[in-house]
Scaffold this active site. Structure first.
Site, short mmCIF file in Angstrom:
data_model
loop_
_atom_site.label_atom_id
_atom_site.label_comp_id
_atom_site.label_asym_id
_atom_site.label_seq_id
_atom_site.Cartn_x
_atom_site.Cartn_y
_atom_site.Cartn_z
CG ASN A 202 15.04 90.02 48.40
OD1 ASN A 202 15.34 91.18 48.70
ND2 ASN A 202 15.65 89.37 47.40
CD1 TRP A 203 9.76 93.23 50.90
CD2 TRP A 203 9.89 95.16 52.05
NE1 TRP A 203 8.75 93.23 51.85
CE2 TRP A 203 8.82 94.39 52.57
CE3 TRP A 203 10.17 96.39 52.61
CZ2 TRP A 203 8.02 94.85 53.63
CZ3 TRP A 203 9.38 96.84 53.67
CH2 TRP A 203 8.31 96.08 54.16
CE LYS A 204 13.52 90.07 44.19
NZ LYS A 204 13.76 89.29 43.01
CG HIS B 245 19.10 87.34 45.66
ND1 HIS B 245 18.87 87.62 44.33
CD2 HIS B 245 17.90 86.98 46.19
CE1 HIS B 245 17.57 87.44 44.08
NE2 HIS B 245 16.97 87.05 45.19
CD GLU C 277 17.11 89.75 41.87
OE1 GLU C 277 17.14 90.57 42.81
OE2 GLU C 277 16.07 89.16 41.51
CD GLU D 199 15.84 82.92 46.27
OE1 GLU D 199 14.70 83.24 46.58
OE2 GLU D 199 16.72 83.73 45.97
N GLY E 4 11.24 85.70 39.88
CA GLY E 4 10.58 86.83 39.22
C GLY E 4 10.02 86.50 37.84
CB SER F 291 7.48 82.42 40.88
OG SER F 291 8.26 83.18 39.96
N GLY G 215 8.74 89.26 44.82
CA GLY G 215 7.62 90.09 44.37
C GLY G 215 6.40 90.04 45.27
#
Ligand code: PEP
Length: 252
Positions: free
Chosen positions: A11-13, A97, A99, A169, A175, A215, A237
């Protein structure tokens, strides 16, 4: 029964310009070539989907989006439809997600609409669920997950959900550099599989992939992949750098 075919997803966000995304995808396609022990997916930002799809054409890496809207088209400024994702070469879409839940008002009801839209448009939904740190401390983890899963999949039958990927998650591990321990991960994944089994039957539960995110890095992927009910990883990340992500893909 043999474990399910793994999926390692990146996931490159909201990172990378088009050019950076294309360069990273090209490097990754070369590095990951021949890694046929696992499915691989990357989810760049919307603006990079089409150019990245051109790079991935000759590779086995699948392309995913980070969200979709449930309507076919219309006056929904800032949103993106399943048809648009298809036209950019997407086969997968990340839904729910943390976020999105934390910063953009995503809730179980909208997650449910997005999953229904994804499956009816033959996009593989990577359905994210997870508890916050406070919820874990208060021993509410399984209750929270139970609600997220049941509400997120409401009204959908096992035929529609054959391609479903469930991504556990824990919010406190995303993160932050904190990874859930192997015992914590296996406990939750086993719980999720039996929950899916209660609703859809045990054979269906055994067939779907439950992946872990939070992570994940080259140093911890192998111990996670050894767990009975872990079928892959959703990586944030550590997926941004092609060489690091390739090390995760090459888990032993
Ligand atoms: C994620 O964004 O889904 C994620 C798990 O991020 P990270 O790997 O950076 O914790």
């Amino acid at each position: 029964m043999a474990k399910r075919r793994p999926l390692i997803a990146g996931n490159w966000k909201m990172f990378k310009s088009c050019q950076d995304a294309v360069d990273t995808a090209r490097l990754l396609a070369g590095l990951a070539s021949g890694a046929d022990h696992t499915d691989i997916m990357i989810a760049p930002s919307f603006t990079s989907l089409f150019p990245v799809s051109q790079v991935l054409k000759s590779s086995a890496i699948a392309l995913g989006a980070q969200n979709l809207h449930w309507e076919k088209e219309g006056a929904f400024t800032g949103e993106i439809s399943a048809d648009m994702l298809h036209s950019c070469g997407c086969s997968h879409v990340i839904i729910g997600h943390s976020e999105r839940r934390q910063f953009f008002g995503e809730c179980d009801e909208t997650v449910n609409k997005r999953i229904a839209c994804a499956v009816s448009n033959h996009l593989v939904p990577v359905f994210c669920i997870g508890e916050t740190e406070i919820e874990r401390e208060q021993d509410k983890t399984m209750n929270i997950l139970d609600k997220q899963v049941k509400d997120g999949l409401k009204g959908l039958g096992s035929d529609e959900l054959k391609a479903l990927v469930l991504a556990y998650e824990p919010v406190w591990a995303i993160g932050t550099g904190k990874t859930a321990t192997p015992d914590q991960v296996q406990d939750v994944h086993l719980f999720l599989r039996s929950l899916i089994g209660d609703v859809y039957g045990i054979e269906f539960a055994k067939s779907i992939r439950i992946i872990y995110g939070g992570s994940v890095k080259p140093a911890n992927i192998s111990e996670l992949m050894m767990l009975e009910d872990v079928d892959g990883a959703l990586v944030g990340g550590a997926s941004l750098d092609a060489e690091t992500f390739n090390k995760i893909i090459r888990f032993k």
